[in-house]
Design an enzyme around this catalytic site. Structure first.
Site, PDB file in Angstrom:
ATOM      1  N   GLU A  45       0.803  -1.223   0.026  1.00 30.09           N
ATOM      2  CA  GLU A  45      -0.048   0.077   0.137  1.00 30.09           C
ATOM      3  C   GLU A  45       0.999   1.252   0.122  1.00 30.09           C
ATOM      4  OE1 GLU A  45      -2.664  -0.031   3.329  1.00 30.09           O
ATOM      5  OE2 GLU A  45      -2.579   2.224   3.279  1.00 30.09           O
ATOM      6  N   ARG A  49       0.838  10.548   0.925  1.00 23.88           N
ATOM      7  CA  ARG A  49       1.025  11.148   2.096  1.00 23.88           C
ATOM      8  C   ARG A  49       2.252  11.843   1.651  1.00 23.88           C
ATOM      9  NH1 ARG A  49       0.745   7.429   7.141  1.00 23.88           N
ATOM     10  NH2 ARG A  49      -1.260   6.395   6.599  1.00 23.88           N
ATOM     11  N   THR A  73      -4.212   5.969   2.279  1.00 26.59           N
ATOM     12  CA  THR A  73      -4.550   7.298   2.638  1.00 26.59           C
ATOM     13  C   THR A  73      -5.560   8.136   1.631  1.00 26.59           C
ATOM     14  OG1 THR A  73      -2.447   7.273   3.759  1.00 26.59           O
ATOM     15  CG2 THR A  73      -3.660   9.455   3.896  1.00 26.59           C
ATOM     16  N   LYS A 133     -10.599  -1.653   7.086  1.00 28.54           N
ATOM     17  CA  LYS A 133      -9.369  -1.370   7.758  1.00 28.54           C
ATOM     18  C   LYS A 133      -9.925  -1.072   9.246  1.00 28.54           C
ATOM     19  CE  LYS A 133      -5.600   2.095   7.395  1.00 28.54           C
ATOM     20  NZ  LYS A 133      -4.207   1.980   6.733  1.00 28.54           N
TER      21      LYS A 133
END
Ligand code: 3PG
Length: 213
Positions: A45, A49, A73, A133
């Site tokens: 993943e 960011r 994110t 998640k």
């Protein structure tokens, strides 16, 4: 099927740990993905960011056929669309918004949204989601919290991330409602800075061997 679990579950069930990556230098993306795949963690993943994250996803999707790159994110439909355009195989969000759920419904790419509280999880269940998640795992109550969810929210499984390392991953992986865990420990900053790809492959190998239920 809202979540496309037929595509998502083989990815999450394929390895006990999904590396959660923050790519500061674009040039690291390809060798890092290769090292992790070589160590037995092909699914990764890449989090949005850093400014180069979408380009990193594109490079890995194009140049590392042995990897399965996802995007993390994801906070907006714009993020979602950019990640899919770049070639992401799955989309991960720390939480859930109605906009993201609407966007995911229109997409062929599977979505792993975040949910922690019973109410959040019940809302996602109503939307057709069964794999979530669980972030930030340690800070939100860790394995004790997840154990308490198993009976009332049977049928929901989680990918916990946040504060998980080699030291505690096995406790999460022993829970029947945990599919896999996510973590950044397999790609630590000091090894990335040193371009120590064999060191990262060794950490991946260790993580890939973790037993699970
Ligand atoms: C995530 O986005 O899943 C977490 O930031 C990963 O947390 P960690 O750095 O504690 O593994």
């Amino acid at each position: 099927m809202a979540q496309k679990t037929d595509k998502l579950l083989p990815i999450l069930e394929g390895q006990p740990v999904i590396p959660v990556l923050k790519i500061d230098r674009l040039a690291d993306a390809v060798p890092l993905a290769r090292a992790l795949a070589e160590g037995g963690l092909p699914a990764i993943e890449i989090t949005l960011r850093t400014p180069d994250a979408v380009d990193a996803i594109r490079l890995v999707a194009e140049e590392v056929p042995e990897a399965l790159v996802g995007a993390g994110t994801i906070l907006s439909t714009r993020n979602f669309e950019h990640a899919v355009d770049a070639g992401a195989h799955f989309i991960v969000s720390p939480g859930t918004t109605q906009e993201l759920l609407d966007c995911a419904r229109m997409s062929d790419i599977p979505f792993l949204p975040g949910g922690i509280t019973p109410s959040e999880i019940m809302s996602l269940r109503e939307e057709g989601y069964s794999v979530l998640k669980f972030f930030p795992a340690e800070q939100a109550g860790g394995t004790a919290f997840l154990k308490s969810l198993a009976s009332p929210l049977a049928g929901i499984r989680f990918c916990p991330t946040g504060g998980i390392s080699l030291a505690n991953a096995h406790e999460y992986l022993s829970l029947p409602n945990v599919v896999c865990v996510g973590g950044s420990w397999v790609a630590p900053d000091e090894l990335l800075k040193a371009k120590d790809w064999s060191g990262i492959a060794a950490l991946a190998r260790q993580a890939a061997r973790l037993p699970r239920k």
